[in-house]
Design an enzyme around this catalytic site. Structure first.
Site, PDB file in Angstrom:
ATOM      1  N   ASN A  58      95.802  34.576  24.411  1.00  0.00           N
ATOM      2  CA  ASN A  58      94.843  35.645  24.119  1.00  0.00           C
ATOM      3  C   ASN A  58      93.851  35.263  23.023  1.00  0.00           C
ATOM      4  OD1 ASN A  58      96.263  36.955  26.041  1.00  0.00           O
ATOM      5  ND2 ASN A  58      97.265  38.425  24.672  1.00  0.00           N
ATOM      6  N   HIS A 113      48.138  51.891  35.235  1.00  0.00           N
ATOM      7  CA  HIS A 113      48.434  52.443  36.573  1.00  0.00           C
ATOM      8  C   HIS A 113      48.019  51.481  37.686  1.00  0.00           C
ATOM      9  CE1 HIS A 113      48.714  56.424  34.507  1.00  0.00           C
ATOM     10  NE2 HIS A 113      47.705  55.924  33.812  1.00  0.00           N
ATOM     11  N   SER A 132      55.813  28.036  54.479  1.00  0.00           N
ATOM     12  CA  SER A 132      56.502  28.831  55.491  1.00  0.00           C
ATOM     13  C   SER A 132      56.884  27.929  56.655  1.00  0.00           C
ATOM     14  CB  SER A 132      55.557  29.939  55.962  1.00  0.00           C
ATOM     15  OG  SER A 132      55.862  30.302  57.290  1.00  0.00           O
ATOM     16  N   LYS A 150      50.540  29.055  54.588  1.00  0.00           N
ATOM     17  CA  LYS A 150      51.133  29.784  53.468  1.00  0.00           C
ATOM     18  C   LYS A 150      51.583  28.927  52.297  1.00  0.00           C
ATOM     19  CE  LYS A 150      52.846  33.626  53.598  1.00  0.00           C
ATOM     20  NZ  LYS A 150      53.828  34.699  53.662  1.00  0.00           N
ATOM     21  N   GLU A 177      59.366  34.839  42.577  1.00  0.00           N
ATOM     22  CA  GLU A 177      60.120  35.898  43.271  1.00  0.00           C
ATOM     23  C   GLU A 177      61.609  35.816  42.945  1.00  0.00           C
ATOM     24  OE1 GLU A 177      58.518  36.603  47.549  1.00  0.00           O
ATOM     25  OE2 GLU A 177      57.971  34.573  46.992  1.00  0.00           O
TER      26      GLU A 177
END
Ligand code: ARG
Length: 464
Positions: free
Chosen positions: A110, A156, A277, A283, A290
Site C-alpha cells: 500500500n 458568437h 482521403s 482532400k 481533430e
C-alpha cells in the site's frame, strides 16, 4: 509456483480469476519507480540496522540486476503474481534466493504503490511543463511574425472587431501559462513521500521515513499513515489540470480546423500534420487537430472515473484504488502527445495573411469605429450605436460596406461625420488604435509578446 501471500490459503483462484484481479498488464509501466523505491527502502533498513549490511547489499545487488534487465526489457511477468510489486519480489527471490524475502520488511504494497505513483507523476509533470513551454515558444514565434496581420475577431462566431492575429494566438499563450502554473503548483502535493506508512498504521520497526524520502528526492513525507496510503488527490488534481489544459488545446484545435476550411482559408496546416482521403483525391484533412479535440473527451472521462472510484471509499486502502492507474497513464500519454502535435503544427503552419486582410476589408467589423467616432464628438454612445446600426442596415440593403458609403450619404445620418472617417474605418487603423492595456493595438501586442518571452526565460512573474 505459489502465491507470495499463500500461507493462509488452502486453494488457489483459477487463472481467469487471477486475471481479473491482476494489474501487471498495466502497472508494469511503474517498474523503474518500483525498483527505485525498493532500493531507497533497503538503504533505509540498512542504515537503521533493521537489515544487516550483508543482507542489504545482497538485496541491493539483486535490485540492480533487475533494474538492468528492466531497461533491456528482459523481465518476464506473470499474472499469478498479480502486480508489479509481487512480480518484482518474486523475480528478486529467483535472482538472489531467500534473502530477497527480507525486502518487504516494514513495508506494505500500500505504501509501495503510492510511492511509485508519486515518483512517476512527479517526473511526468516536470516533463509536461517543459512541453508546454515548447508550445508557448512556438506561439511566441508565430506571433512575432504576425503582429500586424489583421483578422476579424469574433463573438458568437459573428465578425465583431478587427484584431491582430498575434493577439489571438497570444491568448493561448496565457491560457497555457496558467495551465503550467497549476501543474507547477500541484508538484507541492505530488512531491510527498508515502513510504514507511506501511499497510495503514505505520510499523513497529524503527524506520526513518525522512531518510528514505530524501533518498528518493521527495520534498516532504506524509504526516498521517492512513492519509499516505488512501490519498489519491494528487492524481485527481493532475487529471483535473490535464482536462482543463486539454480543453484549451481543444478550442485551439477547433479554430485550426475552422481556419483550414475552404470557407475561411486563414491558415494552411503543413502536409506533415494532415492526412488525405482514401476516396477524395483533393482532400487534406486536419486529423491531428481533430484528434486532440477528440482525445479531450477521454481525459475528461479519466477525471470523472477516478472521482467516482474514490467517492464512496472508506479508509484506508481498498482494491478499487487499483483502478487509479490506467486513466493516469492514458492521460500522461495523451497530454504529452497533444502538446507535441500542437508545437509542430504551430511551427509549420502557413498563415495566409493576404486572405485574412481581404476578409477583414469586406465586413462590418469596423462599425464600432464609427460609433466611437461619433461618441468622441459628443453624441451619447447609445445614440451613436443607433445611428450606425441604421447605416449598416442601409448598406446591407444596398450591398456595400461602410468604406463604400459616400461622405454625403454619411452626413445624412450625422452631420458630424467628416472626410477623416475613411481613415478611421480602415481595419489596420482600427487595430492600431486599441492601445488600452492588454488590448489588440500593435504596441500592446508587442508588449505582451515581450512579457511572454521573458516569462519563458524565467525573468519575471506573470502579471496577475
Ligand atoms: N496492485 C495494487 C494497486 O495497484 C497494489 C496494492 C495492493 N494492496 C493490497 N493490499 N492488495 O492498488
Amino acid at each position: 509456483m505459489s502465491k507470495l501471500w499463500g500461507g493462509r490459503f488452502t486453494k488457489k483462484p483459477e487463472e481467469w480469476v487471477d486475471e481479473f484481479n491482476a494489474s501487471i498488464s498495466f502497472d508494469q509501466e511503474l517498474v523503474l519507480e518500483d525498483i527505485e523505491g525498493s532500493m531507497a527502502h533497503v538503504n533505509m533498513l540498512k542504515k537503521c540496522e533493521i537489515l544487516s549490511k550483508k543482507d542489504g547489499d545482497e538485496i541491493l545487488h539483486g535490485l540492480q540486476t533487475l533494474h538492468q534487465k528492466a531497461l533491456s526489457n528482459e523481465l518476464e511477468y506473470s499474472v499469478e503474481y498479480e502486480d508489479i510489486h509481487l512480480n518484482l519480489e518474486k523475480l528478486l527471490i529467483d535472482e538472489i534466493g531467500e534473502v530477497g524475502g527480507k525486502l518487504h520488511t516494514g513495508r506494505s504494497r500500500n505504501d509501495q504503490i503510492a510511492t511509485d505513483m508519486h515518483l512517476f507523476l512527479k517526473r511526468r509533470v516536470q516533463e509536461i511543463i517543459v512541453l508546454i513551454e515548447d508550445m508557448q515558444e512556438a506561439i511566441v514565434h508565430q506571433s512575432e511574425e504576425n503582429v500586424e496581420t489583421i483578422i476579424p475577431g469574433y463573438t458568437h462566431l459573428q465578425r465583431a472587431q478587427p484584431i491582430s492575429f498575434a493577439h489571438h494566438l497570444m491568448c493561448y499563450f496565457w491560457m497555457l501559462q496558467r495551465d503550467k502554473d497549476r501543474l507547477s503548483d500541484s508538484l507541492n502535493r505530488i512531491d510527498i513521500s508515502p513510504l514507511g506508512a506501511g499497510a495503514l498504521a505505520g510499523t513497529t520497526f524503527p524506520i526513518d521515513r525522512e531518510y528514505s524520502a530524501d533518498l528518493l528526492g521527495f520534498g516532504s513525507y506524509y504526516e498521517n499513515s492512513l492519509d499516505a496510503v488512501s490519498d489519491r488527490d494528487f492524481i485527481v488534481e493532475f487529471l483535473s489540470n490535464s482536462a482543463l489544459m486539454m480543453t484549451h488545446l481543444s478550442r485551439l484545435a477547433e479554430e485550426f480546423i475552422l481556419w483550414s476550411t475552404e470557407e475561411f482559408r486563414f491558415i494552411e496546416l503543413d502536409d506533415s500534420f494532415t492526412t488525405g482521403s482514401s476516396i477524395m483525391p483533393q482532400k487534406k484533412n486536419p486529423d491531428m487537430a481533430e484528434l486532440v479535440r477528440g482525445k479531450t473527451g477521454r481525459v475528461n472521462g479519466n477525471l470523472i472515473s477516478l472521482l467516482t472510484v474514490l467517492k464512496g471509499l472508506p479508509l484506508a486502502y481498498n482494491k478499487d484504488m487499483q483502478e487509479d492507474k490506467e486513466g493516469m497513464f492514458d492521460t500522461v500519454k495523451t497530454v504529452i502527445g497533444s502538446l507535441k502535435i500542437f508545437t509542430g503544427m504551430i511551427r509549420t503552419m502557413t498563415v495566409k495573411q493576404k486572405r485574412m486582410e481581404e476578409a477583414v476589408a469586406n465586413d462590418f467589423s469596423n462599425a464600432t469605429e464609427l460609433a466611437d467616432y461619433l461618441a468622441a464628438k459628443g453624441i451619447p454612445f447609445r445614440q451613436a450605436h443607433e445611428i450606425v446600426g441604421k447605416l449598416v442596415l442601409h448598406c446591407i440593403e444596398e450591398g456595400y460596406y461602410l468604406k463604400d458609403v459616400s461622405l454625403k450619404q454619411f452626413q445624412k445620418y450625422s452631420s458630424l461625420i467628416e472626410e477623416d472617417i475613411y481613415s478611421i474605418l480602415a481595419p489596420y487603423a482600427a487595430v492600431e488604435r486599441r492601445n488600452s492595456y492588454g488590448g489588440t493595438g500593435f504596441g500592446q501586442v508587442k508588449l505582451q509578446i515581450e512579457k511572454g518571452k521573458s516569462l519563458l526565460q524565467g525573468q519575471v512573474t506573470a502579471h496577475r
